[in-house]
Write an enzyme that holds these catalytic residues in place. Sequence first.
Site, PDB file in Angstrom:
ATOM      1  N   GLN A   1      91.724  31.302 117.830  1.00 21.38           N
ATOM      2  CA  GLN A   1      91.576  29.964 118.394  1.00 21.38           C
ATOM      3  C   GLN A   1      90.112  29.571 118.584  1.00 21.38           C
ATOM      4  OE1 GLN A   1      93.891  29.969 122.021  1.00 21.38           O
ATOM      5  NE2 GLN A   1      95.802  30.378 120.952  1.00 21.38           N
TER       6      GLN A   1
ATOM      7  N   HIS B   1      92.353  31.184 123.933  1.00 18.18           N
ATOM      8  CA  HIS B   1      92.188  30.449 125.191  1.00 18.18           C
ATOM      9  C   HIS B   1      90.720  30.198 125.540  1.00 18.18           C
ATOM     10  CE1 HIS B   1      96.471  31.448 126.851  1.00 18.18           C
ATOM     11  NE2 HIS B   1      96.483  31.069 125.578  1.00 18.18           N
TER      12      HIS B   1
ATOM     13  N   GLU C   1     100.917  21.118 131.038  1.00 16.07           N
ATOM     14  CA  GLU C   1     100.671  20.278 132.201  1.00 16.07           C
ATOM     15  C   GLU C   1      99.654  19.174 131.946  1.00 16.07           C
ATOM     16  OE1 GLU C   1     101.292  23.883 135.511  1.00 16.07           O
ATOM     17  OE2 GLU C   1      99.358  22.845 135.356  1.00 16.07           O
TER      18      GLU C   1
ATOM     19  N   TYR D   1     106.253  34.584 126.826  1.00 16.27           N
ATOM     20  CA  TYR D   1     106.711  34.444 125.451  1.00 16.27           C
ATOM     21  C   TYR D   1     107.837  35.444 125.197  1.00 16.27           C
ATOM     22  CZ  TYR D   1     102.479  31.712 124.848  1.00 16.27           C
ATOM     23  OH  TYR D   1     101.502  30.756 124.971  1.00 16.27           O
TER      24      TYR D   1
END
Length: 377
Positions: free
Chosen positions: A87, A154, A247, A268
């Site tokens: 990521q 992240h 969110e 998960y």
Amino acid sequence: MNLRNFSFRRSLGSLVVLAGCTLAVTAMAQVRTETVASGLENPWGVAFLPEGRFVVTEKPGRLRLVAADGRLGAPIQGLPPVAAGGQGGLLDVLADIGFAQNRTLYFCYSEPDAAGGSTNSTALARARLSVDGTKLEALKVIFSQKPKVASRAHFGCRIVETRDGHLFLTLGDRFSRKEDAQTLDNHHGKVVRIAKDGSVPKDNPFVGKAGALPEIWSYGHRNGQGAALAPDGRFWMTEHGPQGGDEINIPRAGINHGWPVITYGENYGGGKIGEGITRKDGMEQPLHYWVPSIAPSGMAFLTSDRYGAAWKGNLFVGSLKFGYLDRIELKDDKVVAEHKLLADGRARIRDVKQGPDGLLYVLTDESDGKLLRLRPN
């Protein structure tokens, strides 16, 4: 309703679970898209420059100028080393509000450790774009997340400039360090607020507090990949939950948003996170949450009237997982309706911004990514 029953959630189809109620999500065909530019490799962030130009980041580590007619410039030279992979990579970009005079850009990225090891963290840099647009000058890293860890996940990494001239930056919990989001001696799972030179504003909530890093604005976040200023100047963000529980939050000074102690998601593959609770005293509830997850990315408020009165003031959020742009109607900081846009294309929406022309622009996160302009029908 049992929010932990994922088989039931999958049967909801066109319904979204929101704080114990359900909202219909309708497919809309009120806009048409036109391709501004294509051939971008996994673009992540876009900013607007004078004369109708754009600057776009490509996740593998390239910064590109896009001309008003869509022509891609050669990669801009002068970037720092980028730990691209997973990521991580070159992520968000922001043009200073005074860019026309100072030519200043801010960008965030996954920064490798100086020793060439396997650890990395999110960093924020500023630089001046050369007059010919070919290179960065006067590069300075103004913030580096601490500590660096061995992770490819992240990073967070959305940048927002405030009306008082500060910068907000969202920081992920780095996945393997989620418990850090609840402690103040690190930058994992935080929103930080800094001045444009990297210094710490004196009114930050944890300045002078023993054991707390002074850059921290709010904490208890997981992975904020969307952020924007609301029309009233407040800072809003979206963040990825685990399996469920994405969110929308309004981070305020010193507020604990609860991750990983409270969440509307689960591990998960199933199973509760921690105690499996959704509320706890002293921890902020999300303004809105999605179950199942939509993987929210870029976000923007529409302040123009280019699409009519019904859209003005709406919030727009990209979905990576389902490939649509979510038009969100708000009333008194509550979501009252959601509408899927661009759902036919099924392209991962990585960023969305309102341009100087009052129109919405989106980036699609693909190997042949596109910068799209949304035209009202």
